[in-house]
Design an enzyme around this catalytic site. Structure first.
Site, PDB file in Angstrom:
ATOM      1  N   VAL A 402      42.374  46.456  87.377  1.00  0.00           N
ATOM      2  CA  VAL A 402      41.826  45.571  88.416  1.00  0.00           C
ATOM      3  C   VAL A 402      40.388  45.935  88.813  1.00  0.00           C
ATOM      4  O   VAL A 402      39.997  47.098  88.744  1.00  0.00           O
ATOM      5  CB  VAL A 402      42.724  45.605  89.677  1.00  0.00           C
ATOM      6  CG1 VAL A 402      43.973  44.770  89.458  1.00  0.00           C
ATOM      7  CG2 VAL A 402      43.084  47.025  90.051  1.00  0.00           C
ATOM      8  N   HIS A 451      31.816  44.916  78.221  1.00  0.00           N
ATOM      9  CA  HIS A 451      32.148  43.730  79.000  1.00  0.00           C
ATOM     10  C   HIS A 451      32.498  42.556  78.084  1.00  0.00           C
ATOM     11  O   HIS A 451      31.617  41.985  77.439  1.00  0.00           O
ATOM     12  CB  HIS A 451      30.955  43.378  79.907  1.00  0.00           C
ATOM     13  CG  HIS A 451      31.224  42.235  80.825  1.00  0.00           C
ATOM     14  ND1 HIS A 451      30.226  41.450  81.342  1.00  0.00           N
ATOM     15  CD2 HIS A 451      32.376  41.734  81.317  1.00  0.00           C
ATOM     16  CE1 HIS A 451      30.764  40.515  82.114  1.00  0.00           C
ATOM     17  NE2 HIS A 451      32.063  40.670  82.108  1.00  0.00           N
ATOM     18  N   ASN A 501      26.201  38.183  84.116  1.00  0.00           N
ATOM     19  CA  ASN A 501      26.581  37.786  85.470  1.00  0.00           C
ATOM     20  C   ASN A 501      25.391  37.839  86.425  1.00  0.00           C
ATOM     21  O   ASN A 501      25.322  37.076  87.382  1.00  0.00           O
ATOM     22  CB  ASN A 501      27.727  38.648  85.985  1.00  0.00           C
ATOM     23  CG  ASN A 501      29.054  38.167  85.411  1.00  0.00           C
ATOM     24  OD1 ASN A 501      29.180  37.007  85.014  1.00  0.00           O
ATOM     25  ND2 ASN A 501      30.025  39.052  85.341  1.00  0.00           N
TER      26      ASN A 501
HETATM   27  P1  NAD Z   1      44.547  41.385  85.752  1.00  0.00           P
HETATM   28  O1  NAD Z   1      44.843  41.497  87.167  1.00  0.00           O
HETATM   29  O2  NAD Z   1      45.029  40.227  84.962  1.00  0.00           O
HETATM   30  O3  NAD Z   1      45.052  42.692  84.996  1.00  0.00           O
HETATM   31  C1  NAD Z   1      44.911  43.986  85.458  1.00  0.00           C
HETATM   32  C2  NAD Z   1      46.064  44.806  84.893  1.00  0.00           C
HETATM   33  O4  NAD Z   1      45.800  46.181  85.140  1.00  0.00           O
HETATM   34  C3  NAD Z   1      47.416  44.499  85.562  1.00  0.00           C
HETATM   35  O5  NAD Z   1      48.366  44.220  84.553  1.00  0.00           O
HETATM   36  C4  NAD Z   1      47.769  45.790  86.291  1.00  0.00           C
HETATM   37  O6  NAD Z   1      49.146  46.045  86.294  1.00  0.00           O
HETATM   38  C5  NAD Z   1      47.022  46.800  85.428  1.00  0.00           C
HETATM   39  N1  NAD Z   1      46.761  48.077  86.078  1.00  0.00           N
HETATM   40  C6  NAD Z   1      46.444  48.333  87.367  1.00  0.00           C
HETATM   41  N2  NAD Z   1      46.301  49.672  87.553  1.00  0.00           N
HETATM   42  C7  NAD Z   1      46.511  50.247  86.345  1.00  0.00           C
HETATM   43  C8  NAD Z   1      46.497  51.594  85.888  1.00  0.00           C
HETATM   44  N3  NAD Z   1      46.267  52.596  86.717  1.00  0.00           N
HETATM   45  N4  NAD Z   1      46.750  51.813  84.564  1.00  0.00           N
HETATM   46  C9  NAD Z   1      47.031  50.810  83.739  1.00  0.00           C
HETATM   47  N5  NAD Z   1      47.082  49.531  84.133  1.00  0.00           N
HETATM   48  C10 NAD Z   1      46.805  49.249  85.422  1.00  0.00           C
HETATM   49  O7  NAD Z   1      42.961  41.477  85.660  1.00  0.00           O
HETATM   50  P2  NAD Z   1      41.969  40.956  84.510  1.00  0.00           P
HETATM   51  O8  NAD Z   1      41.532  39.587  84.835  1.00  0.00           O
HETATM   52  O9  NAD Z   1      42.551  41.235  83.180  1.00  0.00           O
HETATM   53  O10 NAD Z   1      40.730  41.886  84.748  1.00  0.00           O
HETATM   54  C11 NAD Z   1      40.678  43.233  84.312  1.00  0.00           C
HETATM   55  C12 NAD Z   1      39.242  43.696  84.318  1.00  0.00           C
HETATM   56  O11 NAD Z   1      38.460  42.880  83.472  1.00  0.00           O
HETATM   57  C13 NAD Z   1      38.581  43.626  85.688  1.00  0.00           C
HETATM   58  O12 NAD Z   1      37.716  44.715  85.833  1.00  0.00           O
HETATM   59  C14 NAD Z   1      37.784  42.339  85.623  1.00  0.00           C
HETATM   60  O13 NAD Z   1      36.697  42.314  86.479  1.00  0.00           O
HETATM   61  C15 NAD Z   1      37.350  42.374  84.184  1.00  0.00           C
HETATM   62  N6  NAD Z   1      36.989  41.073  83.636  1.00  0.00           N
HETATM   63  C16 NAD Z   1      37.736  39.975  83.907  1.00  0.00           C
HETATM   64  C17 NAD Z   1      37.386  38.760  83.388  1.00  0.00           C
HETATM   65  C18 NAD Z   1      38.222  37.532  83.661  1.00  0.00           C
HETATM   66  O14 NAD Z   1      37.714  36.423  83.470  1.00  0.00           O
HETATM   67  N7  NAD Z   1      39.468  37.669  84.038  1.00  0.00           N
HETATM   68  C19 NAD Z   1      36.266  38.662  82.552  1.00  0.00           C
HETATM   69  C20 NAD Z   1      35.543  39.800  82.241  1.00  0.00           C
HETATM   70  C21 NAD Z   1      35.911  41.007  82.802  1.00  0.00           C
END
Ligand code: NAD
Length: 718
Positions: A402, A451, A501
């Site tokens: 997260v 990223h 971004n």
């Molecule tokens: P998400 O909420 O879908 O997934 C996060 C996952 O991390 C969850 O499954 C959670 O259980 C897991 N998690 C939490 N703590 C953990 C730990 N200690 N060890 C292992 N797993 C753990 O979020 P997302 O959208 O996949 O985003 C993840 C990252 O990617 C963020 O930093 C976000 O900013 C970045 N990101 C997201 C996007 C997007 O469009 N969604 C695009 C680029 C970057």
């Protein structure tokens, strides 16, 4: 030796059969550069003067046959104007026609890639024999032009107008089996049997077993289609191709026009038509920008290649977090063959991540791109886990948990304790400073940003973010891994929002201000889509998610308070405060309903204007042109700042990152190419006038003002 040049030799290799070999000295590939075409003319003259020849083979001594004309010369040619371009192409036609008219049978032996001019030169031969591993095609329409060296004339005569339209308008690279089926080539053999097969064809032609005269008559006479057939083929395909290409890409439809206009004509007359049309399109900004894009893409890939060369092994990887991004990263890695551990703290999250991967592989099977057995094998590349048990031996870790600096900091410190000293750690954060995250680590030199963009399997860009402490080895390994995943990595320096971004949020800032000034957001979306964006800003915000946007806005405002902090409420904040998060909860600027396939479809929502009235002041009288300026100037200005601040190294990398990362309209070439096209001075004038009213987000930098005074450009004349 009949002829010896720098790129071409002609020699008798079997008594009375000659081979003309393309083998550009000191180059890794053959192109039909201006100099090579001149040599080709001399070589053909030498062949005409030679007596006693029974046949000619066109061959290549490189891995590819000929990859095309030398695209780096294009901008220089385009600058010389229409008459020059027509003359240039007609000169090439004379040479190609002379090959076609040689008084003995000719065969092209296509050992590897034969694209564009490389394909067109093979079409001059009476017969084509192709290696089973080679590919052939005419990708010119993707550069905003039509094939200009006979492709629009010879290909339809050889394989029928319908097939030729598919090849030319689609710009496809076609495999040998398809080429044989369509009639573009006469035989397909393993590459080591190519020369023998070419000789056999010549001998058969010499013995009269193959009818060279009728083949030539077919290729040089009018297309055999009656009026009704012509209408069916050309008019139907124009409608279809225009719909697919969209209004900003005229070349595919123009290619059909060229084939159609030349259909009833002789070879020379049809070539005149082709040359005129090529020249007209070449002078269009779209062709200029698409050619620039091709060169930028080459430059970016070359840069990534030189980083990757210095990388250690990245054979085993891991991703932390099996969410939207983690699941996508695991799928992409597995799909391209790098085994990956997928760790989460929740068993159901791991299961969801795996399900997503299964779904994506399943789609590949449906499209016949994978067999069920291949899918099963690729799935074994993903090893789901809830513990760090298997983490030793992992070369690179992508953290995708997260977006919270404390959680990320703790997770990164934890994983550092579980891996080898040399393991590279990366974070897929979208906003958090890499330098800040590095503070949690004992070995910050092994850490950088990686990223990805959502959806990972579709978006081509990976930003690799170099922190202050990041070593060259960490950057090299991360670039190498991104390439192994089939992505285009661009290395940038650390700052809030990194490159993409940081540039996108000022664009959203421009959008907020427009809405607050009374512009209808649905109209703004339409205007920006017409401008060329795949989706308008309101729709894009719904896709990104209002929670993500608000959070990222805060990070950006903290990083660049002088121009990105707002003291009044924004339209985006209004959506967020009203729990309108976008697609993820089916309501944002639009409402979302599921279509038959279960995909969200946007519809207008009457409640939204009333909610927005909280921040809207007055009614807008802005023209579409004003809307474009208010959206594009902040985006372009922030790109300029990123370049000036050294966040990104070159205009090419900045522009490609925007095209690959956020879908900047490719035919406009990128933000800096857009400023160049407007003229820096005109852009500065526009930005100044907007800054007076709208503030520092719009203000040109001192350096840009200076560029305007000096009549400078971001891209020096190419
Ligand atoms: P998400 O909420 O879908 O997934 C996060 C996952 O991390 C969850 O499954 C959670 O259980 C897991 N998690 C939490 N703590 C953990 C730990 N200690 N060890 C292992 N797993 C753990 O979020 P997302 O959208 O996949 O985003 C993840 C990252 O990617 C963020 O930093 C976000 O900013 C970045 N990101 C997201 C996007 C997007 O469009 N969604 C695009 C680029 C970057």
């Amino acid at each position: 030796m009949i002829y010896q040049g720098n790129a071409i030799t002609v020699a008798r290799d079997d008594g009375d059969i000659a081979t003309l070999t393309f083998d550009a000295r000191g180059e890794s590939v053959n192109t039909l550069s201006g100099a090579t075409v001149t040599e080709l003319g001399e070589a053909v003259d030498a062949l005409k003067a030679e007596t006693g020849l029974k046949g000619l083979v066109l061959a290549s001594n490189k891995e590819a046959f000929i990859v095309g004309a030398d695209i780096t010369e294009f901008h220089g040619f385009f600058d010389k104007g229409e008459d020059y371009l027509v003359e240039m192409n007609l000169r090439v036609h004379d040479i190609f026609n002379a090959i076609e008219d040689l008084p003995f049978p000719t065969v092209a032996a296509i050992n590897g890639l034969a694209l564009g001019g490389g394909c067109e030169v093979t079409l001059t031969a009476d017969f084509r024999v192709m290696a089973d591993s080679a590919k052939i095609g005419l990708p010119e329409t993707q550069l905003g032009i039509v094939p200009g060296w006979g492709g629009c004339v010879r290909l339809p005569r050889l394989m029928g107008a319908d097939n030729a339209i598919e090849w030319i308008a689609g710009g496809t690279q076609n495999r040998a089996d398809a080429a044989l089926k369509n009639g573009a080539v006469d035989a397909v053999v393993p590459v080591d049997e190519l020369a023998a097969a070419a000789h056999t064809l010549i001998q058969r032609a010499s013995r009269g077993e193959l009818d060279v005269a009728s083949r030539r008559a077919e290729k040089t006479g009018p297309l055999k289609l009656n009026a009704i057939e012509q209408m069916m083929v050309f008019e139907t395909s124009k409608g279809f191709v225009a719909g697919k290409a969209g209004p900003h890409y005229p070349a595919p439809v123009e290619a059909i026009n060229v084939i159609q206009k030349g259909a009833g004509e002789t070879r020379e007359r049809a070539q005149q038509i082709e040359a005129q049309s090529f020249a007209k399109l070449a002078l269009n900004d779209v062709a200029f920008n698409l050619v620039g894009l091709f060169m930028n893409d080459q430059a970016v890939k070359k840069r990534a290649g030189s980083y990757a060369k210095q990388a250690g092994d990245v054979a085993h990887t891991a991703v932390l977090g099996a969410g939207i991004m983690g699941g996508g990263i695991a799928y992409q890695s597995a799909s391209k063959g790098t085994p990956i551990l997928m760790k989460d703290i929740k068993a159901d999250a791991v299961e969801l991540g795996l399900q997503e991967a299964r779904k994506l592989f399943g789609k590949q099977v449906e499209r016949n791109k994978l067999t069920a057995a291949q899918m099963a094998e690729k799935l074994t590349n993903i090893r789901p886990t809830l513990s760090y048990g298997d983490f030793d031996g992992v070369d690179l870790v992508v953290e995708a948990v997260v977006e919270n600096p404390k959680v990320k900091g703790a997770v990164l410190a934890e994983v550092e304790g579980q891996v080898d000293d040399g393991t590279i750690l990366t974070s897929n954060t979208s906003t958090i400073s890499i330098n800040r995250l590095a503070q949690n680590l004992k070995r910050p030199e092994n850490f950088c940003g990686m990223h990805f963009f959502n959806p990972v399997h579709r978006m081509p860009l990976v930003e690799v973010i170099r922190g202050e402490a990041t070593s060259d080895a960490a950057v090299a390994a991360t670039v190498a891994y991104a390439r192994a995943m089939g992505k285009t990595p661009i290395v940038v320096n650390d700052c809030p929002g990194f490159l993409v971004n940081r540039v996108l949020f000022p664009y959203f800032g421009g959008f907020s201000q427009l809405v607050e000034q009374g512009a209808d957001f649905q109209h703004v979306d339409k205007v920006m889509e017409k401008f060329g964006w795949p989706m308008g800003p309101a729709y894009l915000l719904d896709v990104v998610g209002m929670d993500t946007a608000v959070h990222a806005n805060e990070v950006m405002a903290e990083g660049f308070p002088e121009r990105m902090a707002r003291d009044s409420k924004t339209a985006i904040q209004v959506m967020y405060d009203n729990d309108r998060l976008g697609q993820k909860n089916a309501k944002g600027f639009y409402a979302y309903e599921q279509d038959k396939k279960g995909k969200p479809q946007k519809v207008s929502d009457d409640q939204v204007p009333a909610l927005l009235s909280e921040v809207v002041q007055g009614q807008s009288t802005l023209s579409d042109e004003d809307i474009i300026a208010r959206m594009m100037v902040p985006l372009c200005m922030e790109t300029v700042r990123c370049l000036e601040d050294g966040i990104v190294d070159s205009p090419a990398e900045a522009d490609m990152a925007l095209i690959y990362g956020i879908g900047f309209p490719p035919f406009r070439g990128g933000a800096l190419r857009y400023i160049d096209a407007m003229g820096v001075a005109e852009f500065v004038r526009l930005a100044n006038s907007l800054a007076d009213e709208l503030g520092p987000l719009y203000a040109p930098t001192d350096k840009l003002r200076q560029m305007a005074q000096e009549n400078a450009r971001f891209y020096a004349a190419e």
